[in-house]
Design a protein around this motif. Sequence first.
Motif, PDB file in Angstrom:
ATOM      1  N   GLY A   9       0.815  -1.204   0.000  1.00 51.17           N
ATOM      2  CA  GLY A   9       0.000   0.000   0.000  1.00 51.17           C
ATOM      3  C   GLY A   9       0.852   1.258   0.000  1.00 51.17           C
ATOM      4  N   GLY A  10       0.179   2.391  -0.161  1.00 47.73           N
ATOM      5  CA  GLY A  10       0.901   3.653  -0.146  1.00 47.73           C
ATOM      6  C   GLY A  10       0.067   4.769  -0.733  1.00 47.73           C
ATOM      7  N   LEU A  11       0.748   5.878  -1.003  1.00 44.48           N
ATOM      8  CA  LEU A  11       0.121   7.057  -1.593  1.00 44.48           C
ATOM      9  C   LEU A  11       0.433   7.088  -3.081  1.00 44.48           C
ATOM     10  N   VAL A  12      -0.594   7.252  -3.883  1.00 45.08           N
ATOM     11  CA  VAL A  12      -0.404   7.285  -5.329  1.00 45.08           C
ATOM     12  C   VAL A  12      -1.340   8.330  -5.918  1.00 45.08           C
ATOM     13  N   GLN A  13      -0.940   8.915  -7.013  1.00 45.43           N
ATOM     14  CA  GLN A  13      -1.778   9.914  -7.678  1.00 45.43           C
ATOM     15  C   GLN A  13      -2.878   9.223  -8.491  1.00 45.43           C
TER      16      GLN A  13
END
Length: 122
Positions: A9-13
Amino acid sequence: QLQLVESGGGLVQPGGSLRLSCTASGFTLDYYAIAWFRQAPGKEREGVSCISNSGGSTNYADSVKGRFTISRDNAKNTVYLQMNNLKPEDTAVYYCAADRRGYCSGLSYDYWGQGTQVTVSS
């Protein structure tokens, strides 16, 4: 200790991609169907996708069809969720769960992971 562990998981545009992994510890996934769920803040848990123990049967929620792909590598004791063209509404904690029936019954699950956060934002 028997457990499932999610990662990736993570931050993505918006429009970006992530690949989530669900790995078993203490047992083999070979006999289990694996499902992915997600839960956004203030919303109910939603089934996203499921794959049978052989990998021969898969299903997807309408909201992710054509964008997400579930797969498994039993040799690595891991199930993957490839997520493409991500949208802000995909933001949620994603969980995997194992069903010893071996097929995607949707009835109950024997093991759950702790979840991994996916955030889609510009």
